[in-house]
Motif scaffolding. Sequence first.
Motif, PDB file in Angstrom:
ATOM      1  N   GLU A  60       1.201   3.991  -3.073  1.00 47.87           N
ATOM      2  CA  GLU A  60       0.860   5.392  -2.797  1.00 47.87           C
ATOM      3  C   GLU A  60       2.017   6.318  -3.171  1.00 47.87           C
ATOM      4  O   GLU A  60       1.812   7.361  -3.800  1.00 47.87           O
ATOM      5  CB  GLU A  60       0.514   5.551  -1.317  1.00 47.87           C
TER       6      GLU A  60
ATOM      7  N   GLU B 210       2.307   9.185  -6.137  1.00 47.63           N
ATOM      8  CA  GLU B 210       2.704  10.576  -5.883  1.00 47.63           C
ATOM      9  C   GLU B 210       3.797  11.009  -6.850  1.00 47.63           C
ATOM     10  O   GLU B 210       3.761  12.128  -7.374  1.00 47.63           O
ATOM     11  CB  GLU B 210       3.167  10.749  -4.440  1.00 47.63           C
TER      12      GLU B 210
ATOM     13  N   LYS C  85       0.832  -1.213   0.000  1.00 49.79           N
ATOM     14  CA  LYS C  85       0.000   0.000   0.000  1.00 49.79           C
ATOM     15  C   LYS C  85       0.860   1.254   0.000  1.00 49.79           C
ATOM     16  O   LYS C  85       0.602   2.194  -0.752  1.00 49.79           O
ATOM     17  CB  LYS C  85      -0.934  -0.001   1.208  1.00 49.79           C
TER      18      LYS C  85
END
Length: 94
Positions: A80, A84, A76
């Motif tokens: 993420e 970004e 996760k």
Amino acid sequence: MSDVLRDKPFYDMADAYIALANTQLNEAKPSRVSAAALFAASRFNAFVIAAAAGSKEQMVAEKEAAVAYFLDQYEKMLRENIDEHLARFDQPGG
């Protein structure tokens, strides 16, 4: 990353590790610094698991659940952070 409280002290701790890794780039390739960071994280997390276990038997019994938890959290977090970087990829300085 829902299990992690997203606050300033948390990010400050993470930034301290990143700052250390960045200094190591003067001596080693990014892939080697990354491998060392992964090893350190796995070693520390193994310690956390052992410290939380009341006995060797409990640690053995909970080992696979703990591994699954840390793998899930890492995936996760990695996804993420990649997202970004992708969002900023074509921006100046990104």
